[in-house]
Write a protein that holds these residues in place. Structure first.
Motif, PDB file in Angstrom:
ATOM      1  N   TYR A 111      -0.620  12.996   5.386  1.00 51.30           N
ATOM      2  CA  TYR A 111      -0.421  11.905   6.355  1.00 51.30           C
ATOM      3  C   TYR A 111       0.937  11.249   6.144  1.00 51.30           C
ATOM      4  N   MET A 112       1.235  10.980   4.886  1.00 47.54           N
ATOM      5  CA  MET A 112       2.496  10.275   4.588  1.00 47.54           C
ATOM      6  C   MET A 112       3.693  11.123   4.990  1.00 47.54           C
ATOM      7  N   GLU A 113       3.633  12.401   4.658  1.00 54.49           N
ATOM      8  CA  GLU A 113       4.790  13.248   4.957  1.00 54.49           C
ATOM      9  C   GLU A 113       5.010  13.412   6.458  1.00 54.49           C
ATOM     10  N   THR A 144       0.832  -1.215   0.000  1.00 58.57           N
ATOM     11  CA  THR A 144       0.000   0.000   0.000  1.00 58.57           C
ATOM     12  C   THR A 144       0.870   1.271   0.000  1.00 58.57           C
ATOM     13  N   GLY A 145       2.012   1.222   0.696  1.00 57.59           N
ATOM     14  CA  GLY A 145       2.907   2.391   0.700  1.00 57.59           C
ATOM     15  C   GLY A 145       3.381   2.721  -0.712  1.00 57.59           C
ATOM     16  N   ASP A 146       3.745   1.687  -1.491  1.00 56.60           N
ATOM     17  CA  ASP A 146       4.192   1.909  -2.876  1.00 56.60           C
ATOM     18  C   ASP A 146       3.053   2.497  -3.709  1.00 56.60           C
ATOM     19  N   ILE A 147       1.853   1.981  -3.484  1.00 59.11           N
ATOM     20  CA  ILE A 147       0.700   2.468  -4.266  1.00 59.11           C
ATOM     21  C   ILE A 147       0.453   3.945  -3.939  1.00 59.11           C
ATOM     22  N   PHE A 148       0.524   4.289  -2.643  1.00 58.40           N
ATOM     23  CA  PHE A 148       0.334   5.700  -2.275  1.00 58.40           C
ATOM     24  C   PHE A 148       1.449   6.582  -2.857  1.00 58.40           C
ATOM     25  N   ARG A 149       2.699   6.103  -2.786  1.00 63.80           N
ATOM     26  CA  ARG A 149       3.813   6.916  -3.329  1.00 63.80           C
ATOM     27  C   ARG A 149       3.635   7.144  -4.825  1.00 63.80           C
ATOM     28  N   GLY A 209       2.559  -4.173   4.172  1.00 67.93           N
ATOM     29  CA  GLY A 209       2.190  -2.854   4.694  1.00 67.93           C
ATOM     30  C   GLY A 209       0.691  -2.669   4.850  1.00 67.93           C
ATOM     31  N   PHE A 210      -0.055  -3.718   4.667  1.00 67.83           N
ATOM     32  CA  PHE A 210      -1.501  -3.734   4.884  1.00 67.83           C
ATOM     33  C   PHE A 210      -1.871  -5.107   5.423  1.00 67.83           C
ATOM     34  N   PRO A 211      -2.717  -5.208   6.435  1.00 63.46           N
ATOM     35  CA  PRO A 211      -3.340  -4.127   7.221  1.00 63.46           C
ATOM     36  C   PRO A 211      -2.372  -3.523   8.230  1.00 63.46           C
ATOM     37  N   ARG A 212      -2.697  -2.319   8.667  1.00 60.99           N
ATOM     38  CA  ARG A 212      -1.862  -1.616   9.641  1.00 60.99           C
ATOM     39  C   ARG A 212      -2.655  -1.202  10.865  1.00 60.99           C
ATOM     40  N   THR A 213      -3.948  -1.481  10.885  1.00 61.99           N
ATOM     41  CA  THR A 213      -4.783  -1.204  12.066  1.00 61.99           C
ATOM     42  C   THR A 213      -5.740  -2.391  12.229  1.00 61.99           C
ATOM     43  N   GLN A 221      16.670   8.989  -1.162  1.00 58.10           N
ATOM     44  CA  GLN A 221      16.195   8.660   0.182  1.00 58.10           C
ATOM     45  C   GLN A 221      14.730   9.075   0.246  1.00 58.10           C
ATOM     46  N   ARG A 222      13.879   8.207   0.764  1.00 59.91           N
ATOM     47  CA  ARG A 222      12.461   8.571   0.911  1.00 59.91           C
ATOM     48  C   ARG A 222      12.349   9.749   1.852  1.00 59.91           C
ATOM     49  N   LYS A 223      11.436  10.672   1.520  1.00 56.45           N
ATOM     50  CA  LYS A 223      11.238  11.872   2.348  1.00 56.45           C
ATOM     51  C   LYS A 223      10.907  11.499   3.789  1.00 56.45           C
ATOM     52  N   ASP A 224      10.064  10.460   3.934  1.00 54.67           N
ATOM     53  CA  ASP A 224       9.628  10.095   5.291  1.00 54.67           C
ATOM     54  C   ASP A 224      10.644   9.199   6.005  1.00 54.67           C
ATOM     55  N   ASP A 225      11.831   9.037   5.417  1.00 56.55           N
ATOM     56  CA  ASP A 225      12.906   8.308   6.099  1.00 56.55           C
ATOM     57  C   ASP A 225      13.825   9.251   6.876  1.00 56.55           C
ATOM     58  N   LEU A 238      -9.799   5.013   3.135  1.00 58.95           N
ATOM     59  CA  LEU A 238      -9.070   5.194   1.864  1.00 58.95           C
ATOM     60  C   LEU A 238      -8.268   3.938   1.531  1.00 58.95           C
ATOM     61  N   VAL A 239      -7.606   3.410   2.560  1.00 58.48           N
ATOM     62  CA  VAL A 239      -6.730   2.249   2.348  1.00 58.48           C
ATOM     63  C   VAL A 239      -7.569   1.013   2.018  1.00 58.48           C
ATOM     64  N   ILE A 240      -8.651   0.840   2.730  1.00 55.93           N
ATOM     65  CA  ILE A 240      -9.482  -0.354   2.555  1.00 55.93           C
ATOM     66  C   ILE A 240     -10.090  -0.381   1.140  1.00 55.93           C
TER      67      ILE A 240
HETATM   68  P1  AMP Z   1       5.318   2.206   3.782  1.00 56.33           P
HETATM   69  O1  AMP Z   1       5.989   2.309   2.455  1.00 56.33           O
HETATM   70  O2  AMP Z   1       4.630   0.884   3.963  1.00 56.33           O
HETATM   71  O3  AMP Z   1       6.239   2.534   4.924  1.00 56.33           O
HETATM   72  O4  AMP Z   1       4.158   3.305   3.792  1.00 56.33           O
HETATM   73  C1  AMP Z   1       4.445   4.683   3.647  1.00 56.33           C
HETATM   74  C2  AMP Z   1       3.287   5.497   4.180  1.00 56.33           C
HETATM   75  O5  AMP Z   1       2.101   5.231   3.430  1.00 56.33           O
HETATM   76  C3  AMP Z   1       2.913   5.239   5.621  1.00 56.33           C
HETATM   77  O6  AMP Z   1       3.719   5.936   6.554  1.00 56.33           O
HETATM   78  C4  AMP Z   1       1.454   5.712   5.640  1.00 56.33           C
HETATM   79  O7  AMP Z   1       1.372   7.118   5.667  1.00 56.33           O
HETATM   80  C5  AMP Z   1       0.955   5.233   4.273  1.00 56.33           C
HETATM   81  N1  AMP Z   1       0.414   3.858   4.344  1.00 56.33           N
HETATM   82  C6  AMP Z   1       0.892   2.755   3.708  1.00 56.33           C
HETATM   83  N2  AMP Z   1       0.153   1.678   3.977  1.00 56.33           N
HETATM   84  C7  AMP Z   1      -0.816   2.090   4.841  1.00 56.33           C
HETATM   85  C8  AMP Z   1      -1.888   1.440   5.511  1.00 56.33           C
HETATM   86  N3  AMP Z   1      -2.121   0.124   5.363  1.00 56.33           N
HETATM   87  N4  AMP Z   1      -2.681   2.193   6.316  1.00 56.33           N
HETATM   88  C9  AMP Z   1      -2.489   3.514   6.473  1.00 56.33           C
HETATM   89  N5  AMP Z   1      -1.484   4.193   5.882  1.00 56.33           N
HETATM   90  C10 AMP Z   1      -0.646   3.493   5.065  1.00 56.33           C
END
Ligand code: AMP
Length: 214
Positions: A53-55, A32-37, A86-90, A160-164, A64-66
């Motif tokens: 949220y990601m940043e 899911t992280g790759d899909i969001f990126r 990276g899914f599920p995360r909650t 380097q990923r921004k969130d790293d 959104l994720v579901i």
């Molecule tokens: P990751 O590449 O898995 O570390 O994900 C990067 C970012 O994408 C996370 O810090 C979240 O902001 C978002 N993200 C990815 N997967 C999820 C998820 N299953 N639920 C919520 N946010 C997610």
């Protein structure tokens, strides 16, 4: 047929194992992280919704994720199995996944929990570099490319990923401990959970996973 999930903190090595498992078993990784990126870099409406949220290193809202995963799991390439990274995360996402799968008469086969202590996670995240073109993940000392800063596969310059960055990474680990770690107990109860020592080394982990998957 294999429906596999990788559970672990940011920096636990999920992505690296995901690359290896999907190559070996010929199943798609749903990260899911790759899909969001990807959505973020393409400026899609989904990417724009997820951006803040990601940043900040926070989780994107569950709904959104579901929805995203439900769409992805309806694609034909998932018929013979898939790997969730990276899914599920909650807990809410895990419950939604259960519902989604049982609605199709399906279930997960294995959940691998890759356990890594926090100090190791911080070091791994700080040294992580990724290929912006193919997504391959490296570490400056632990898993370096053949030529420093350049992807082995396609020659793109690694980033380097921004969130790293240190502060965001620290927050992501806190968010993991609060919101995602409870999934370890959740999947223990289902009998699907397999715990692995994530400090064992990439090849050793890969071998352990392969032995279990057969
Ligand atoms: P990751 O590449 O898995 O570390 O994900 C990067 C970012 O994408 C996370 O810090 C979240 O902001 C978002 N993200 C990815 N997967 C999820 C998820 N299953 N639920 C919520 N946010 C997610």
């Amino acid at each position: 047929m294999a429906r596999i999930m990788l559970l672990g903190a940011p920096g636990s090595g999920k992505g690296t194992q995901a690359e290896r498992i999907t190559q070996r078993y010929g199943i798609p990784a749903i990260a899911t992280g790759d899909i969001f990126r990807k959505n973020l870099s393409e400026g899609t409406p989904l990417g724009l919704k997820a951006k803040g949220y990601m940043e900040a290193g926070e989780l994107v809202p569950d709904e959104l994720v579901i929805d995203l995963v439900a769409d992805r799991l309806s694609e034909p390439d998932t018929k013979n199995g898939y790997l969730l990274d990276g899914f599920p995360r909650t807990i809410a996402q895990a419950e939604a996944l259960d519902k989604l799968l049982s609605g199709k008469g399906e279930a997960l086969d294995k959940v691998f929990f890759i356990d890594v202590p926090k100090d190791v996670l911080i070091d791994r995240i700080a040294g992580r570099r990724v290929c912006p073109s193919c997504g391959r993940v490296y570490h400056v000392t632990g898993m370096p490319p053949k030529q420093a800063g350049v992807c082995d596969d396609d020659g793109a310059e690694l980033i380097q990923r921004k969130d790293d960055d240190a502060a965001t990474a620290e927050n992501r680990i806190d968010v993991y401990n609060e919101q995602t770690k409870p999934l370890v107990e959740y999947y223990k109860k289902t009998g699907l959970l397999i715990e692995l020592d994530g400090t064992a080394g990439v090849d050793s982990l890969e071998n352990q996973i392969e032995e279990i998957l057969g």
